[in-house]
Design an enzyme around this catalytic site. Sequence first.
Site, PDB file in Angstrom:
ATOM      1  CG  LEU A 102       5.448   4.232   6.478  1.00 21.93           C
ATOM      2  CD1 LEU A 102       5.180   5.685   6.806  1.00 21.93           C
ATOM      3  CD2 LEU A 102       6.617   3.884   5.505  1.00 21.93           C
ATOM      4  N   GLY A 103       8.174   1.632   9.038  1.00 19.37           N
ATOM      5  CA  GLY A 103       9.192   1.746  10.236  1.00 19.37           C
ATOM      6  C   GLY A 103      10.462   2.185  10.234  1.00 19.37           C
ATOM      7  N   GLY A 144      12.594   1.430   6.830  1.00 19.98           N
ATOM      8  CA  GLY A 144      11.949   1.957   5.719  1.00 19.98           C
ATOM      9  C   GLY A 144      10.486   1.664   5.355  1.00 19.98           C
ATOM     10  CB  ALA A 167       6.853  -3.576   4.244  1.00 20.74           C
ATOM     11  CB  CYS A 223       1.125  -1.896  12.949  1.00 21.80           C
ATOM     12  SG  CYS A 223       1.828  -2.157  11.355  1.00 21.80           S
ATOM     13  CD  GLN A 278       3.216  -2.800  19.190  1.00 18.77           C
ATOM     14  OE1 GLN A 278       3.355  -3.911  19.395  1.00 18.77           O
ATOM     15  NE2 GLN A 278       2.969  -2.033  19.996  1.00 18.77           N
ATOM     16  NE  ARG A 327       9.894  -3.302  11.670  1.00 16.19           N
ATOM     17  CZ  ARG A 327       8.573  -3.546  12.460  1.00 16.19           C
ATOM     18  NH1 ARG A 327       7.954  -2.485  13.248  1.00 16.19           N
ATOM     19  NH2 ARG A 327       8.188  -4.639  12.775  1.00 16.19           N
ATOM     20  N   GLY A 328      11.116   1.547  14.547  1.00 17.67           N
ATOM     21  CA  GLY A 328       9.915   1.762  15.368  1.00 17.67           C
ATOM     22  C   GLY A 328       8.725   0.976  15.090  1.00 17.67           C
TER      23      GLY A 328
END
Length: 213
Positions: free
Chosen positions: A139-140, A151, A153, A169, A74, A71-72
Amino acid sequence: MYQDKILVRQLGLQPYEPVSQAMHEFTDTRDENTPDEIWLVEHFPVFTQGQAGKAEHVLMPGDIPVIQSDRGGQVTYHGPGQQVMYVLLNLKRRKLGVRELVTLLEQTVVNTLAERGIDAHPRADAPGVYVGEKKICSLGLRIRRGCSFHGLALNVNMDLSPFLRINPCGYAGMEMAKISQWDNNATTDNIAPRLLANILALLNNPPHEYIPA
């Protein structure tokens, strides 16, 4: 139209890796006729390192595993009492851009929190949703062949202390929050249906159907 329907899976409490693998398999094998899905899940304790993740942001994981994710973003933490919502959407078919999807997910959370009297907001410089300066939702996303996966969390009534073992992040000292700090009655059982209802509303209320996990 059948393709407009969204299938919803409630997966309960699950290890991260098998769910991640299933999400990848779904995305890799779907075609233009595959209905979109939304998965609602909680994970056993795990740190996930996003594509942009730097090892120095994992300060002292201790007994909690660190797993690489595509995912995108960190590093973040998942654990019981946090509601994860994976959005497996054909963006092309729904005429959604990536930025629009991010905004839609943030607004879903803002609307869900507003129902409980919590004033939350996104931030232009740091994806996610915040209450004051504290982050309550991460979000990721990843997009493959025009379809989203991963999605959001949302921290509901979880133990936040594992976040102290990382720079959430990638932000050193980022304070985290959870819904139960404002609303003692909040549980994943009563937050998950509202998250779902609010995302469906922002998607113009497509038909949806719960399917066995």
